[in-house]
Motif scaffolding. Structure first.
Motif, short mmCIF file in Angstrom:
data_model
loop_
_atom_site.label_atom_id
_atom_site.label_comp_id
_atom_site.label_asym_id
_atom_site.label_seq_id
_atom_site.Cartn_x
_atom_site.Cartn_y
_atom_site.Cartn_z
N ARG A 122 -92.98 18.55 51.33
CA ARG A 122 -94.08 19.26 51.98
C ARG A 122 -93.90 19.30 53.51
O ARG A 122 -94.79 18.96 54.27
N ASN A 123 -92.70 19.73 53.90
CA ASN A 123 -92.42 19.94 55.31
C ASN A 123 -91.87 21.36 55.49
O ASN A 123 -92.09 22.23 54.64
N GLN A 124 -91.14 21.59 56.56
CA GLN A 124 -90.60 22.91 56.85
C GLN A 124 -89.09 22.85 57.09
O GLN A 124 -88.56 23.51 57.96
N LEU A 125 -88.42 22.06 56.27
CA LEU A 125 -86.98 21.90 56.39
C LEU A 125 -86.27 23.14 55.85
O LEU A 125 -86.56 23.62 54.76
N CYS A 126 -85.31 23.64 56.61
CA CYS A 126 -84.55 24.82 56.22
C CYS A 126 -83.10 24.49 55.86
O CYS A 126 -82.48 25.24 55.07
N ASN A 127 -82.55 23.40 56.42
CA ASN A 127 -81.15 23.09 56.20
C ASN A 127 -80.95 21.60 56.42
O ASN A 127 -81.27 21.07 57.49
N VAL A 128 -80.42 20.93 55.38
CA VAL A 128 -80.13 19.49 55.51
C VAL A 128 -78.68 19.21 55.12
O VAL A 128 -78.34 18.08 54.76
N ASP A 129 -77.82 20.22 55.20
CA ASP A 129 -76.43 20.05 54.79
C ASP A 129 -75.76 18.93 55.58
O ASP A 129 -75.79 18.90 56.83
N HIS A 130 -75.15 17.99 54.82
CA HIS A 130 -74.34 16.89 55.36
C HIS A 130 -75.13 15.91 56.23
O HIS A 130 -74.54 14.96 56.77
N LEU A 131 -76.44 16.10 56.37
CA LEU A 131 -77.23 15.18 57.19
C LEU A 131 -77.56 13.89 56.45
O LEU A 131 -77.89 12.88 57.09
N LEU A 132 -77.49 13.91 55.15
CA LEU A 132 -77.84 12.73 54.36
C LEU A 132 -76.62 11.98 53.84
O LEU A 132 -76.76 10.99 53.12
N ARG A 133 -75.44 12.41 54.21
CA ARG A 133 -74.23 11.75 53.74
C ARG A 133 -74.16 10.29 54.17
O ARG A 133 -73.69 9.44 53.40
N PRO A 134 -74.59 9.90 55.40
CA PRO A 134 -74.49 8.49 55.79
C PRO A 134 -75.34 7.55 54.95
O PRO A 134 -75.10 6.33 54.94
N PHE A 135 -76.34 8.05 54.20
CA PHE A 135 -77.21 7.18 53.41
C PHE A 135 -76.53 6.88 52.08
O PHE A 135 -76.87 7.43 51.03
N SER A 136 -75.57 5.98 52.14
CA SER A 136 -74.74 5.70 50.97
C SER A 136 -75.50 4.98 49.87
O SER A 136 -75.06 4.98 48.71
N SER A 137 -76.64 4.38 50.19
CA SER A 137 -77.42 3.66 49.18
C SER A 137 -78.53 4.52 48.56
O SER A 137 -79.29 4.04 47.72
N LEU A 138 -78.65 5.75 48.99
CA LEU A 138 -79.74 6.61 48.54
C LEU A 138 -79.58 6.96 47.05
O LEU A 138 -78.56 7.50 46.64
N GLN A 139 -80.64 6.66 46.27
CA GLN A 139 -80.62 6.94 44.84
C GLN A 139 -81.69 7.95 44.43
O GLN A 139 -81.51 8.66 43.44
N GLU A 140 -82.80 7.99 45.18
CA GLU A 140 -83.88 8.92 44.88
C GLU A 140 -84.19 9.74 46.13
O GLU A 140 -84.43 9.18 47.20
N LEU A 141 -84.20 11.08 45.97
CA LEU A 141 -84.42 11.96 47.11
C LEU A 141 -85.34 13.10 46.68
O LEU A 141 -85.12 13.76 45.67
N SER A 142 -86.38 13.32 47.48
CA SER A 142 -87.30 14.43 47.24
C SER A 142 -87.28 15.36 48.45
O SER A 142 -87.63 14.96 49.56
N LEU A 143 -86.87 16.61 48.21
CA LEU A 143 -86.88 17.66 49.23
C LEU A 143 -87.77 18.82 48.78
O LEU A 143 -87.59 19.96 49.22
N SER A 144 -88.73 18.53 47.92
CA SER A 144 -89.57 19.57 47.35
C SER A 144 -90.53 20.14 48.38
O SER A 144 -90.83 19.50 49.41
N HIS A 145 -91.01 21.39 48.11
CA HIS A 145 -91.99 22.06 48.96
C HIS A 145 -91.49 22.19 50.39
O HIS A 145 -92.17 21.81 51.35
N ASN A 146 -90.26 22.70 50.53
CA ASN A 146 -89.71 22.98 51.84
C ASN A 146 -89.24 24.44 51.88
O ASN A 146 -89.68 25.26 51.07
N LEU A 147 -88.35 24.75 52.81
CA LEU A 147 -87.89 26.13 53.00
C LEU A 147 -86.39 26.25 52.80
O LEU A 147 -85.75 27.12 53.40
N LEU A 148 -85.82 25.42 51.94
CA LEU A 148 -84.38 25.44 51.71
C LEU A 148 -83.98 26.73 51.00
O LEU A 148 -84.52 27.07 49.95
N ALA A 149 -82.99 27.45 51.58
CA ALA A 149 -82.54 28.72 51.01
C ALA A 149 -81.35 28.55 50.09
O ALA A 149 -80.98 29.49 49.37
N ARG A 150 -80.74 27.37 50.08
CA ARG A 150 -79.61 27.12 49.19
C ARG A 150 -79.58 25.64 48.83
O ARG A 150 -80.23 24.81 49.47
N PHE A 151 -78.81 25.35 47.80
CA PHE A 151 -78.70 23.97 47.35
C PHE A 151 -78.05 23.13 48.45
O PHE A 151 -77.01 23.51 48.99
#
Length: 461
Positions: free
Chosen positions: A61-90
């Protein structure tokens, strides 16, 4: 389970945030360094100072448009929610340890195979309410641990190809799917729940669900079901009642069956030509020999001499007679008419158009099954509570080559016997009347003689 835990965490979040030290501004960290919730903050980029050891992150529930490669450093991340945003591609460059990825209500239009190449640990992928029109073949095949896939509310026109066999829950509802790809569906040997309601399906391919041994729940409502011959597989499959399925499927075609419930119809209402040969690819051809007969004919010698033509012709006639019996039994076993009614049987008999065969010198003897069927058709008293097999045999008897001449002969014999009986009755009545007249005459003669005899005696004295 994940959503329940998140709801509890949101309730406890204000108190937990007071004790949390390393937490991004405006976010909530009930488990500092492990679970970070940054929802409904109007963010246009990922929040800073999120601990790299975080295992659960929600920026919904934000206004994120692009998060490509920004989450790569979070090597321990197992659960991620990017719902209700403005992402135009996977999103690309996601951590490889991800097990749960929520992307519902974004603007994703297609999914390429490269975006999911390193997400082999995913068990849940939610893409509900996006704008997905196409998924590249094999894009999801590498997700060997994926169990729950939600593609509800997109713009898919067909079943995604090469789905992983590990899927147990598949939601394809509210799309534009008009055809089920049989190879992709049959590969889902672990599938338990299938939702494909609110699509554009008109029928289901033959044996589509027979290869899904663990299937226990199917939702097929609100489709464009055409209640015609092609839907008979789905009709019989629903009658079997094996999985838990909504049975209130409504017909949208043909016109005279619109708004009718599929399971309220009979087989003949859905497909009137179900027992007529040479009209459907699913029916048997009466002019072609059966498999067992082909082997028998192949085993016979073909080198007949000229002086054995009569014997050969008689053998062929006997073979044809046995063929008729075998074909009738094959048709009876092939069609399972669960809802055959007497009225439907009569209407089918009226629509049968079978031309009688030319008369021959020798009349072949019909098989036992054909005789029983003929008795059911021409019997004097119709039985409304006849069994399904007898009704089917009576229908089949109208399609054989030996019924029409035999039945006409039987009618002539019955008519002749009735005439003979009536003549005998009239003759007996005439004989009785003649005897009565003779008796009356004899009585009058005797009475006259008795009255004349005393007068003769008196005159003589």
């Amino acid at each position: 389970m994940l959503w329940c835990q998140r709801g509890v965490l949101l309730v406890l979040c204000p108190l937990a945030c007071l004790a949390a030290l390393p937490c991004p501004p405006g976010c909530c960290c009930p488990r500092p360094g492990f679970l970070v919730l940054c929802e409904s903050l109007g963010l246009r980029s990922l929040p800073r100072s999120v601990p790299l050891s975080t295992s659960g992150l929600s920026v919904a529930r934000n206004q994120l448009c692009n998060v490509d490669h920004l989450l790569r450093p979070f090597s321990s991340l197992q659960e991620l929610s990017l719902s209700h945003n403005l992402l135009a591609r996977f999103p690309r460059g996601l951590p490889s340890r991800l097990e749960s990825l929520l992307l519902q209500e974004n603007r994703i239009t297609y999914i390429t195979s490269g975006a999911l190449r390193h997400l082999g640990n995913l068990t849940l992928l939610d893409l509900e309410d996006n704008r997905i029109r196409a998924i590249q073949p094999g894009a999801l095949l590498g997700l060997s641990k994926l169990q729950v896939l939600t593609l509800k509310g997109n713009r898919l026109t067909s079943l995604p190809l090469n789905l992983p066999s590990s899927l147990t829950h598949l939601d394809l509802s509210e799309n534009c799917i008009s055809v089920l790809d049989l190879p992709s569906l049959s590969a889902l040997v672990n599938l338990q729940v299938l939702r494909i309601n609110s699509n554009c399906l008109r029928s289901v391919p033959e044996s589509a669900f027979d290869r899904l041994p663990r299937l226990r729940s199917v939702d097929l409502a609100n489709n464009l079901w055409a209640c015609e011959c092609e839907i008979l597989y789905l009709y019989r499959w629903l009658l079997s009642g094996r999985p838990r399925t909504a049975t209130d499927l409504v017909c949208t075609e043909p016109v005279h069956l619109v708004h009718h419930l599929l399971l309220n119809l009979s087989v003949f209402t859905i497909c009137p030509r179900v027992l007529r040969p040479n009209e459907s690819s699913h029916q048997l051809d009466l002019n072609s020999p059966l498999e067992g007969e082909q082997e028998t004919l192949a085993a016979k010698p073909t080198g007949q001499s000229a002086n054995k033509k009569d014997l050969g012709s008689s053998a062929r006639r006997e073979s044809q007679e046995s063929t008729v019996g075998l074909k009738s039994r094959a048709l009876l076993n092939y069609y399972s008419l669960e809802t055959l009614t007497y009225e439907a049987c009569l209407s089918l008999n009226k629509t049968q158009t079978v031309s009688p065969p030319p008369l021959k010198n020798t009349t072949p003897t019909p098989p036992i099954e054909t005789q029983k069927g003929r008795d059911n058709v021409t019997g004097r008293t119709p039985k409304y509570n006849a069994t399904l097999a007898e009704g089917t045999q009576s229908l089949l008897s109208t399609n054989t080559d030996v019924v029409r001449p035999t039945r006409s002969t039987q009618r002539v014999m019955l008519h002749g016997s009735a005439v003979v009986v009536s003549l005998l009755v009239v003759l007996c009545a005439l004989v009785i009347l003649l005897m009565l007249l003779v008796l009356l005459l004899l009585r009058k003669i005797l009475s006259r003689q008795q009255s004349v005899a005393p007068l003769d005696v008196g005159s003589g004295g």
